[in-house]
Design a protein around this motif. Structure first.
Motif, mmCIF file in Angstrom:
data_model
loop_
_atom_site.group_PDB
_atom_site.id
_atom_site.type_symbol
_atom_site.label_atom_id
_atom_site.label_comp_id
_atom_site.label_asym_id
_atom_site.label_seq_id
_atom_site.Cartn_x
_atom_site.Cartn_y
_atom_site.Cartn_z
ATOM 1 N N LYS A 169 -2.605 1.160 -14.415
ATOM 2 C CA LYS A 169 -3.205 1.510 -13.296
ATOM 3 C C LYS A 169 -2.434 1.417 -11.495
ATOM 4 O O LYS A 169 -2.986 1.804 -11.166
ATOM 5 C CB LYS A 169 -2.959 0.307 -13.571
ATOM 6 C CG LYS A 169 -3.044 -1.179 -11.804
ATOM 7 C CD LYS A 169 -3.236 -2.583 -12.904
ATOM 8 C CE LYS A 169 -3.754 -3.320 -11.846
ATOM 9 N NZ LYS A 169 -3.359 -5.363 -12.148
ATOM 10 N N HIS A 225 3.752 2.927 -5.784
ATOM 11 C CA HIS A 225 2.904 2.550 -7.183
ATOM 12 C C HIS A 225 2.938 3.694 -8.248
ATOM 13 O O HIS A 225 3.511 3.461 -9.014
ATOM 14 C CB HIS A 225 1.669 2.517 -6.614
ATOM 15 C CG HIS A 225 1.078 1.654 -6.435
ATOM 16 N ND1 HIS A 225 1.397 0.394 -6.811
ATOM 17 C CD2 HIS A 225 1.456 0.972 -4.386
ATOM 18 C CE1 HIS A 225 0.993 -0.909 -6.277
ATOM 19 N NE2 HIS A 225 1.064 -0.479 -4.825
ATOM 20 N N GLU A 250 1.018 -1.535 -0.177
ATOM 21 C CA GLU A 250 -0.158 0.380 -0.035
ATOM 22 C C GLU A 250 0.540 1.520 -0.274
ATOM 23 O O GLU A 250 0.635 2.310 0.498
ATOM 24 C CB GLU A 250 -0.981 0.117 0.621
ATOM 25 C CG GLU A 250 -1.726 -1.424 0.835
ATOM 26 C CD GLU A 250 -2.966 -0.896 2.491
ATOM 27 O OE1 GLU A 250 -2.805 -0.342 3.330
ATOM 28 O OE2 GLU A 250 -3.443 -2.012 2.566
ATOM 29 N N ARG A 269 -4.905 6.115 -5.051
ATOM 30 C CA ARG A 269 -5.924 5.786 -4.305
ATOM 31 C C ARG A 269 -5.359 5.212 -2.317
ATOM 32 O O ARG A 269 -6.093 5.676 -1.805
ATOM 33 C CB ARG A 269 -6.708 3.777 -4.125
ATOM 34 C CG ARG A 269 -7.190 3.338 -3.548
ATOM 35 C CD ARG A 269 -7.714 1.965 -4.457
ATOM 36 N NE ARG A 269 -7.505 1.084 -4.544
ATOM 37 C CZ ARG A 269 -6.902 0.164 -3.742
ATOM 38 N NH1 ARG A 269 -7.858 -0.037 -2.601
ATOM 39 N NH2 ARG A 269 -6.159 -0.782 -3.429
ATOM 40 N N GLN A 305 -3.024 3.072 -8.164
ATOM 41 C CA GLN A 305 -3.490 2.908 -7.289
ATOM 42 C C GLN A 305 -2.223 3.341 -6.334
ATOM 43 O O GLN A 305 -3.025 3.517 -4.864
ATOM 44 C CB GLN A 305 -2.069 1.771 -7.646
ATOM 45 C CG GLN A 305 -3.441 0.126 -7.898
ATOM 46 C CD GLN A 305 -4.078 -0.774 -6.711
ATOM 47 O OE1 GLN A 305 -5.271 0.148 -6.533
ATOM 48 N NE2 GLN A 305 -3.611 -1.349 -6.121
#
Length: 631
Positions: free
Chosen positions: A385, A358, A353, A392, A389
């Motif tokens: 993508k 990312h 995470e 997010r 991410q």
């Protein structure tokens, strides 16, 4: 003596004596060639003016000029001045293979003798303007000023102590964090010191971006293990202060020594050391960076508190892998991107995470899209993508917004959404050089040239020894039809690295657009040699006629392409399009264009001068609409 006159048409008036065009945006002086185009068209009274007629008017005595490209550039400059568009013309209509026609009635009005017209001033380049001397002041005023200065200086001494009296520059302060030296004798500590250098750059860059500019990692890392003096580095980076330091072995672990130097007088404003335990390897970077940021805020920014970044990587293995990934990514080549991808994936296996990882992965796939490792569509899909991410997990990641904007620009051609994400990235981190650089590409493609060049200059301020930034500034000058400025930008890039081919080729194109055929061919020959071609292979450039030599090069390239249906091995269709467009073989160029609808460079179809030959053709408008850009 013939009476003076002006032309009036639409919302404009034009004075041939001064070259001044007056319209809704005020007064602008047309350069010689666009002015001659305008005068020829209005004098024709609505009749078609052939390109040959314009050629004779603009270049009556010259025999070695690239008439096609230079005439296109002159007409484009004139259209820009009039706010006109080739696709929906108000003033200048292009008639393919015939010429041009002025669409509105132009009225010629005589200027009354009581209204003298100033002669047209000669065009000058970068002529400095002398400053007026200061008016003399009375002696009592001078004495009072001296007394006030003495009192002020005394107060500063008392308030801040002797070591704090170094004069800070007015305006924006520029700081370089030099790569910390690893003096432990353990090469494995190199990742640690690079990581700490990056943490310092990140923390300091977030203090007060409007007041303190911090040189980007790309430029700073150029001086890793360099023997160049601090003063010479500061001159190259154009900074006021330098933070430098080293990692040494301590009794229980390590010691970081740091010092802040003011370049103007080589004053050491501050120095400190930080001891840490080997087991504390991960946390020490953030802790030291925060402490240094607070100190720098007191030293340079009148007490501003640092905006401390969120700690996303609490696992040592993940953090090491992330640092190795970023280190590889900054090498900017295919093999390094593959190493970066592997390191980022390792970090995500431990910290799935972590938005920062990312975002790094998104940057990696974005640039892998320009290699042969993955199909372009697949690489951009992976980049998108990863960027989503990252957002997010951290909606305030400037790196993620910037990476997503890149995909939206070059692959999706969604200019509106791309601009929104670029601007968000810059709002979150105004000192992010790469965001300024990539945003400039969108602005240039949309013909917002002043904004594009401003963004590039900001990127160059933050990343002054980046070859890609320096050379792209030259290309964006070319796209804005500012060819002389482009020449200077390319020369500045080549001064950093004389073997940088992207700048060398741009310089050749700029020289050709300026009609400097000999310089263009000489530079082109150097560019081809940089690309591995031997003097024997470039012998066709050695003739006495430089225009013929350039055309011979284009013809030579054209023989190597094959056909759109059966292209030769390794041929990039867009190279064929550009070459055939310059040769005037438009049917072939448009046939090759059919094989390039997804090519990223097509966002520059409207501005790249190597596509100039396509623009008068009616097929050009439909092609722009087809690929999602305005004609």
């Amino acid at each position: 003596m013939s009476p003076r006159f002006t032309w009036h048409f639409g919302v404009f008036s034009y004075d041939p004596a001064t070259g001044n065009l007056v319209g809704p945006a005020g007064t602008q002086r047309l350069h010689e060639k666009p002015a001659l185009v305008l005068e020829t068209l209005v004098e024709a009274g609505g009749d078609v003016v052939s390109r040959k007629t314009l050629q004779g008017r603009l270049w009556p005595d010259e025999t070695h000029v690239d008439f096609a490209n230079n005439l296109n550039a002159a007409v484009k400059r004139l259209r820009d001045a009039l706010g006109d568009r080739a696709a929906e013309p108000t003033y200048i209509e292009t008639l393919p293979r015939k010429g041009y026609r002025f669409l509105v009635t132009a009225e010629r009005r005589v200027v009354a003798p009581s209204q003298p017209v100033a002669p047209k001033p000669p065009e000058t380049k970068n002529v400095p303007t002398a400053s007026a001397p200061f008016p003399a002041q009375p002696a009592w005023w001078q004495a009072l000023a001296v007394s006030l200065l003495v009192l002020t200086f005394t107060w500063v001494l008392v308030a801040f102590q002797a070591e704090r009296t170094a004069r800070l520059p007015t305006g924006k302060i520029m700081l370089a964090v030099l790569p910390l030296q690893n003096t432990t004798g353990d090469p494995g500590q190199g990742v640690f010191v690079d990581g700490l250098t990056e943490e310092l750059i990140n923390h300091l860059g977030r203090l007060q971006p409007a007041r303190l500019g911090v040189i980007s990692r790309t430029s700073a890392m150029t001086y890793r293990d360099s023997e160049t003096s601090v003063a010479e580095i500061a001159r190259a980076l154009q900074v006021d202060f330098v933070l430098e330091g080293a990692l040494r072995r301590g009794r229980a672990g390590g010691r970081i020594n740091l010092q802040l130097i003011q370049i103007e007088d080589q004053t050491q404003l501050w120095s400190e050391h930080y001891d840490f335990d080997d087991s504390d390897w991960l946390a020490v970077q953030d802790r030291i960076a925060v402490k240094v940021a607070k100190t720098m805020a007191l030293e340079l920014l009148e007490g501003a508190m640092p905006a401390v970044a969120r700690a996303e990587l609490s696992d040592t293995r993940a953090y090491r892998a992330y640092l190795r990934g970023r280190h590889a990514w900054f090498s900017f080549n295919r093999e390094a991107y593959l190493r970066a991808e592997a390191h980022f994936q390792e970090a995500l296996s431990v910290a799935p995470e972590a938005a920062v990882v990312h975002a790094g992965l998104a940057d990696t796939y974005n640039l892998l899209a320009f290699t042969d490792h993955l199909p372009q569509a697949e690489a951009f899909a992976k980049a998108k993508k990863a960027a989503l991410q990252a957002l997010r997990f951290d909606p305030d990641s400037a790196e993620a917004h910037n990476a997503l904007a890149f995909v939206l620009l070059y692959h999706d051609r969604d200019f509106t959404e791309a601009e929104r994400h670029f601007r968000t990235a810059l709002d979150l981190n105004p000192g992010y050089a790469m965001a300024h650089h990539w945003y400039a590409g969108l602005l240039s493609a949309r013909e917002r040239h002043d904004e594009a060049l401003s963004a590039m200059k900001q990127a160059l301020t933050l990343d002054p020894v980046s070859l890609s930034v320096a050379s792209d500034l030259g290309w964006y000058y070319l796209f804005a039809d500012r060819d002389e400025a482009a020449v200077e930008a390319f020369k500045a890039t080549l001064a950093l690295n004389p073997d940088y081919g992207w700048a060398m080729h741009g310089l050749a194109v700029a020289y050709r657009r300026l009609g400097l055929a000999k310089q263009a061919v000489f530079t082109l020959r150097n560019d081809l040699h940089l690309n591995g071609m031997s003097p024997t292979e470039t012998a066709y450039l050695d003739g006495s006629d430089p225009d013929a030599a350039w055309r011979a090069w284009l013809e030579q390239r054209a023989t190597q392409f094959g056909t759109p249906e059966a292209p030769a091995s390794g041929v990039r269709p867009l190279d064929a399009v550009m070459t055939l467009a310059q040769l005037g073989r438009l049917d072939e160029a448009f046939a090759w264009l059919e094989g390039t609808p997804d090519n990223t460079w097509l966002i520059f179809l409207r501005v790249d001068p190597r596509f100039d030959g396509l623009r008068p053709d009616p097929r050009f408008v439909s092609w722009c609409e087809r690929i999602g850009i305005d004609p």
